[in-house]
Design a protein around this motif. Structure first.
Motif, PDB file in Angstrom:
ATOM      1  N   ARG A 113      60.409  78.359 -25.771  1.00  0.00           N
ATOM      2  CA  ARG A 113      60.775  77.917 -27.113  1.00  0.00           C
ATOM      3  C   ARG A 113      61.536  78.995 -27.872  1.00  0.00           C
ATOM      4  NH1 ARG A 113      54.805  75.225 -28.191  1.00  0.00           N
ATOM      5  NH2 ARG A 113      55.051  73.542 -26.660  1.00  0.00           N
ATOM      6  N   LYS A 114      61.215  80.259 -27.573  1.00  0.00           N
ATOM      7  CA  LYS A 114      61.923  81.337 -28.245  1.00  0.00           C
ATOM      8  C   LYS A 114      63.357  81.439 -27.743  1.00  0.00           C
ATOM      9  CE  LYS A 114      59.500  84.817 -29.287  1.00  0.00           C
ATOM     10  NZ  LYS A 114      58.657  86.033 -29.264  1.00  0.00           N
TER      11      LYS A 114
ATOM     12  N   THR B  23      55.783  79.874 -24.940  1.00  0.00           N
ATOM     13  CA  THR B  23      56.325  80.568 -26.113  1.00  0.00           C
ATOM     14  C   THR B  23      57.701  81.145 -25.811  1.00  0.00           C
ATOM     15  OG1 THR B  23      54.076  81.120 -26.813  1.00  0.00           O
ATOM     16  CG2 THR B  23      55.865  82.392 -27.786  1.00  0.00           C
TER      17      THR B  23
ATOM     18  N   ASP C 283      55.158  92.342 -25.540  1.00  0.00           N
ATOM     19  CA  ASP C 283      54.285  91.749 -26.552  1.00  0.00           C
ATOM     20  C   ASP C 283      53.319  92.779 -27.109  1.00  0.00           C
ATOM     21  OD1 ASP C 283      55.514  89.311 -26.193  1.00  0.00           O
ATOM     22  OD2 ASP C 283      54.098  88.655 -24.659  1.00  0.00           O
TER      23      ASP C 283
ATOM     24  N   TYR D  12      56.361  69.434 -25.358  1.00  0.00           N
ATOM     25  CA  TYR D  12      54.991  69.822 -25.033  1.00  0.00           C
ATOM     26  C   TYR D  12      54.638  69.444 -23.598  1.00  0.00           C
ATOM     27  CZ  TYR D  12      54.561  70.495 -30.055  1.00  0.00           C
ATOM     28  OH  TYR D  12      54.737  70.929 -31.346  1.00  0.00           O
TER      29      TYR D  12
ATOM     30  N   ARG E 107      50.667  80.051 -21.571  1.00  0.00           N
ATOM     31  CA  ARG E 107      51.002  79.986 -22.994  1.00  0.00           C
ATOM     32  C   ARG E 107      52.156  80.926 -23.333  1.00  0.00           C
ATOM     33  NH1 ARG E 107      47.254  82.156 -25.708  1.00  0.00           N
ATOM     34  NH2 ARG E 107      45.759  82.721 -24.095  1.00  0.00           N
ATOM     35  N   ALA E 108      52.175  82.092 -22.684  1.00  0.00           N
ATOM     36  CA  ALA E 108      53.282  83.019 -22.925  1.00  0.00           C
ATOM     37  C   ALA E 108      54.601  82.443 -22.421  1.00  0.00           C
ATOM     38  CB  ALA E 108      52.992  84.357 -22.246  1.00  0.00           C
TER      39      ALA E 108
END
Length: 610
Positions: free
Chosen positions: A159-160, A156, A240, A46, A152-153
């Motif tokens: 992590r993806k 994400t 997206d 984080y 935020r994207a």
């Protein structure tokens, strides 16, 4: 085992079998070490969300050190903060701050942090007011950071992509590695290094599996070759959301000269699809209802705003598609006979310009308002080949010889087969190809060129009118775009706005058209100049005042349903742009009214003036 060769062999066998070495460390105090490792892993996972906390802690530590060692530095710190904030606000676009609001946020954050550090350096960070200011300011400035969509994207995405090795093994692309990844407006893109023996064709075949592994919607994944064109590299783009799901209103003309690239519509990454049409023959191809006419309207909307191009057009559907632009088109042919005459005159212009360049020792026509380019737009080229086969030799000549003298063809057709294109050199000379949706995959190679389907140009998968792929100089990757939408009102307003500002052919080209008309009497459909002479500045049998009188008399004698522009041209000898200039002036003064599209008459004394 003491034999190191055998040990290495066993290690290789273990790796090939999927086993990984494990190291066991006995610290003697497992619980504190485990808690520390978990906290470190949590903080790293984080790190983006905790970035404001880290910056605040670093700022407080720096203030404490500076106050105790360099308290006199507070003035340079304040000046440096102001300069840095100014530089970010002005030049932040070069440092990954593309939008104005991002640059302003970064500048405010840098300036506020610098001023607080300057004050804390002078009086100390533990002063009550400074301590509360640091906490409150950090909380306020952290909210935009936490709420930012692109941040935020990006989190994400990171992590993806951590799960990509497992996804790659599951879909049959084991060994493919992520080299880099970026987030844009509509999604993200990543560059991959493929394992030995894997190519981009293998990745294209795995697109449905990639969509399933990444958890996206159908049709969200695109696969492109990398700019370096290495065989073991590829770029995967993931959406997206579909930016082309709805129609995109036309923002207006994007050019003022034909030498500038025309914006036809946005790509999927929101960048404009800019295509250069000067000296390039082009094809608009696609099945019925795919959006070819919309693409032609976007092109027309930009061409009419250019002061250095003359537009000729052929629309054998009685002007149904190009008729609304008639006021800005110098010559519009709606019958096979008119089309034959128009193309004959275009060849005459081509030959006259070539002779002029040869005499001057030049190799290219210098496009300018006084020497404009000539663009011939042909809607449904296959109909022209069927109904006017005698004109195919002229289109062949224009395709082969027209580039140097700035005489170019833009053709729209459903399937540009060699038979539909007239069995000549026209199709092979089309370097600019725009492909809308096609019904069969083989039509992709027919429109864009042989081998384009295997290279990833999947125009048969375009799922909405207006979506297209463009193959042209500077566009060598299969990026999807969607043409802007021009409503009927936008077409009417744009044509009316630019109808009085259209250029005319140069004197040499007008003389060539007049000579061609004299060589074929009875076939001329449109005079060369305002008074029918090769040079509009030379006197003729009908002076300009007489032409204006003839125009006014024709409008006065017009029936209630009005008179068409073609009849006014025959009655006055004026060109279409000149007639429209006079009509706009008459309408402005209230002497003439437009009854319907393309039909006008004089206003009677009983009718109120607008």
């Amino acid at each position: 085992m003491t034999n190191y060769r055998k040990m290495r062999r066993q290690a290789r066998l273990a790796r090939r079998g999927g086993l990984q070495p494990m190291m066991v460390i006995n610290t003697g105090d497992e619980f504190p070490e485990t808690v520390g490792v978990l906290l470190a892993r949590w903080a790293w996972r984080y790190r983006s969300e905790l970035a404001p906390l880290g910056v605040t802690a670093a700022l407080a530590a720096a203030a404490w050190w500076l106050h105790h060692t360099r308290p006199h530095w507070w003035v340079p710190i304040a000046v440096l903060a102001a300069v840095a904030a100014w530089a970010v606000a002005l030049f932040g676009a070069r440092w990954r701050f593309p939008t104005l609001i991002e640059r302003m946020y970064a500048a405010v954050t840098i300036y506020a942090g610098g001023i607080w550090l300057s004050a804390a350096t002078a009086v100390g960070p533990s002063v009550p007011l400074l301590r509360e200011a640091l906490v409150i300011g950090a909380l306020i400035l952290s909210v935009p950071w936490w709420a930012h969509r692109r941040r935020r994207a990006k989190v994400t995405l990171e992590r993806k992509l951590q799960a990509w090795p497992d996804i790659a093994r599951a879909i049959g692309l084991a060994g493919a590695e992520v080299m880099s990844a970026t987030v844009d407006v509509w999604g993200w893109r990543a560059r991959f290094r493929l394992a030995r023996g894997q190519t981009i064709k293998d990745v294209v075949a795995k697109i449905p599996a990639i969509e399933s592994g990444l958890g996206t919607f159908r049709g969200a994944v695109r696969v492109y070759p990398t700019p370096d064109d290495l065989a073991n590299r590829c770029e995967i783009r993931v959406l997206d959301m579909d930016p082309h799901a709805g129609s995109i209103p036309w923002p207006g003309p994007s050019v003022t000269s034909i030498t500038q690239p025309v914006d036809l519509g946005p790509f999927e990454d929101a960048s404009p699809c800019r295509v250069l049409f000067a000296r390039l023959h082009g094809i608009f191809g696609g099945t019925t209802g795919s959006g070819k006419s919309g693409g032609l309207n976007v092109l027309m909307g930009n061409l009419v705003a250019c002061r250095d191009v003359v537009i000729w057009a052929i629309d054998l559907k009685k002007g149904m598609e190009l008729g609304p632009w008639e006021s800005c088109i110098d010559r519009l042919a709606t019958t096979p006979e008119q089309a034959i005459t128009l193309l004959r005159d275009a060849v005459a212009v081509l030959e006259a310009r070539a002779a002029l360049l040869a005499a001057a020792g030049k190799r290219a026509w210098e496009i300018s308002p006084d020497m404009p380019a000539l663009i011939i737009i042909i809607d449904e080229y296959a109909e022209l080949a069927d109904e006017a086969p005698g004109a195919m030799s002229d289109t062949d000549s224009i395709a082969r010889l027209g580039r140097a003298v700035a005489v170019t063809l833009i053709a729209a057709t459903q399937r540009p087969t060699q038979k539909a294109m007239g069995q000549g050199a026209v199709r092979s000379q089309m370097d600019l190809r725009i492909c809308f949706r096609v019904r069969e995959p083989r039509d992709v190679d027919l429109i864009l060129g042989q081998g384009m389907l295997k290279a990833g140009w999947d125009a048969h998968n375009l799922n909405a009118p207006g979506k297209f792929l463009v193959s042209a100089p500077g566009h060598d990757r299969p990026k999807r775009a969607r043409a802007y939408l021009l409503t009927d009102q936008a077409v009417t307003e744009t044509a009316a706005h630019y109808s009085g500002y259209r250029p005319e052919l140069d004197a040499e080209s007008r003389r060539a058209v007049a000579d061609a008309a004299n060589a074929h009497p009875g076939q001329d459909e449109n005079p060369a100049g305002d008074n029918g002479s090769p040079d509009a500045n030379e006197p003729s049998g009908r002076p300009s005042t007489t032409a204006e009188q003839s125009l006014w008399m024709a409008l006065v004698m017009a029936p209630d349903e009005g008179i068409g522009v073609g009849d006014l041209m025959n009655a006055t000898g004026m060109t279409r742009p000149t007639i429209y200039r006079h009509l706009r002036e008459y309408v402005r003064t209230g002497h003439v009214m437009q009854v319907s599209r393309g039909r006008w008459r004089a206003r009677t004394t009983e009718e109120p003036s607008p």
